[in-house]
Design a protein around this motif. Structure first.
Motif, mmCIF file in Angstrom:
data_model
loop_
_atom_site.group_PDB
_atom_site.id
_atom_site.type_symbol
_atom_site.label_atom_id
_atom_site.label_comp_id
_atom_site.label_asym_id
_atom_site.label_seq_id
_atom_site.Cartn_x
_atom_site.Cartn_y
_atom_site.Cartn_z
ATOM 1 N N GLU A 1 -34.420 52.847 -23.666
ATOM 2 C CA GLU A 1 -33.849 54.259 -23.891
ATOM 3 C C GLU A 1 -34.756 55.182 -23.171
ATOM 4 O O GLU A 1 -36.171 55.411 -23.459
ATOM 5 C CB GLU A 1 -33.883 54.700 -25.349
ATOM 6 C CG GLU A 1 -32.626 53.724 -26.118
ATOM 7 C CD GLU A 1 -32.223 54.022 -27.326
ATOM 8 O OE1 GLU A 1 -32.777 55.187 -27.890
ATOM 9 O OE2 GLU A 1 -31.594 53.333 -28.103
ATOM 10 N N THR B 1 -20.060 61.317 -21.939
ATOM 11 C CA THR B 1 -20.020 60.985 -23.084
ATOM 12 C C THR B 1 -20.613 59.653 -23.754
ATOM 13 O O THR B 1 -21.005 58.765 -22.773
ATOM 14 C CB THR B 1 -18.606 60.527 -23.362
ATOM 15 O OG1 THR B 1 -17.975 59.699 -22.595
ATOM 16 C CG2 THR B 1 -17.609 61.883 -23.459
ATOM 17 N N LYS B 2 -20.989 59.593 -24.764
ATOM 18 C CA LYS B 2 -21.670 58.193 -25.574
ATOM 19 C C LYS B 2 -20.808 57.149 -25.044
ATOM 20 O O LYS B 2 -19.960 56.907 -25.230
ATOM 21 C CB LYS B 2 -21.884 58.266 -27.027
ATOM 22 C CG LYS B 2 -22.749 57.303 -27.528
ATOM 23 C CD LYS B 2 -22.859 57.579 -28.905
ATOM 24 C CE LYS B 2 -24.036 56.482 -29.433
ATOM 25 N NZ LYS B 2 -23.894 56.834 -30.937
ATOM 26 N N VAL C 1 -24.986 55.936 -21.270
ATOM 27 C CA VAL C 1 -25.253 56.904 -21.966
ATOM 28 C C VAL C 1 -25.428 56.447 -23.461
ATOM 29 O O VAL C 1 -24.463 55.848 -23.862
ATOM 30 C CB VAL C 1 -24.257 58.279 -22.024
ATOM 31 C CG1 VAL C 1 -24.756 59.277 -23.060
ATOM 32 C CG2 VAL C 1 -24.173 58.755 -20.427
ATOM 33 N N VAL C 2 -26.600 56.430 -24.403
ATOM 34 C CA VAL C 2 -26.656 55.993 -25.612
ATOM 35 C C VAL C 2 -26.582 57.385 -26.469
ATOM 36 O O VAL C 2 -26.131 57.107 -27.728
ATOM 37 C CB VAL C 2 -27.657 55.224 -25.819
ATOM 38 C CG1 VAL C 2 -27.571 53.925 -25.039
ATOM 39 C CG2 VAL C 2 -29.107 55.872 -25.507
ATOM 40 N N ASP C 3 -26.886 58.454 -26.148
ATOM 41 C CA ASP C 3 -27.115 59.582 -26.993
ATOM 42 C C ASP C 3 -26.792 60.915 -26.157
ATOM 43 O O ASP C 3 -27.231 61.198 -25.102
ATOM 44 C CB ASP C 3 -28.199 59.599 -27.974
ATOM 45 C CG ASP C 3 -27.850 60.503 -29.110
ATOM 46 O OD1 ASP C 3 -26.861 61.128 -29.590
ATOM 47 O OD2 ASP C 3 -28.996 60.592 -29.682
ATOM 48 N N VAL D 1 -29.821 64.486 -23.038
ATOM 49 C CA VAL D 1 -28.973 63.190 -23.038
ATOM 50 C C VAL D 1 -29.923 61.957 -23.026
ATOM 51 O O VAL D 1 -31.004 61.992 -22.420
ATOM 52 C CB VAL D 1 -28.161 62.780 -21.807
ATOM 53 C CG1 VAL D 1 -27.385 61.747 -21.656
ATOM 54 C CG2 VAL D 1 -27.349 64.200 -21.745
#
Length: 119
Positions: free
Chosen positions: A86, A103-104, A60-62, A78
């Protein structure tokens, strides 16, 4: 061989490490996932009826949408890093985000529930 239990981002893994005594790099065995650690319980009624899941394993990057946010079909909820690219995970229909379950920085498996929403 030595066995260890490791916790990464709340996920518990049992791994076995082989000691290399001949000086050459040893191939690392693939970790075997133990039973996943329980996530904190969400507030009653927080989970929505529509699951938004990961199409592939990634990081998860964002987290774009927060609980309570109105989203349209195709809006990113997400963003995952999958194979160094990405990839946005989008809302499957118009609705309201009920919960965000990641979560990030967290690593997720294919099919993992990332968020839920209500129509």
């Amino acid at each position: 061989m030595k066995s260890y239990t490791i916790t990464v981002n709340g996920n518990v893994y049992d791994v076995t490490v082989e000691e290399n005594t001949n000086g050459a790099p040893a191939a690392a065995p693939a970790p075997r996932a133990a039973a996943p650690a329980a996530k904190p319980a969400a507030a009653a009624g927080a989970a929505g009826s529509i699951s938004i899941t990961a199409g592939a394993a990634g990081k998860v990057v964002d987290v774009v949408a927060a609980p309570g946010a109105a989203v349209k079909k195709g809006d990113p909820v997400v963003v995952l890093e999958i194979m160094k690219m990405e990839t946005p995970v989008v809302a499957p229909q118009d609705g309201t985000v009920a919960s965000v379950d990641v979560t990030k920085g967290e690593t997720v498996e294919s099919g993992a529930v990332l968020a839920t929403m209500n129509a």
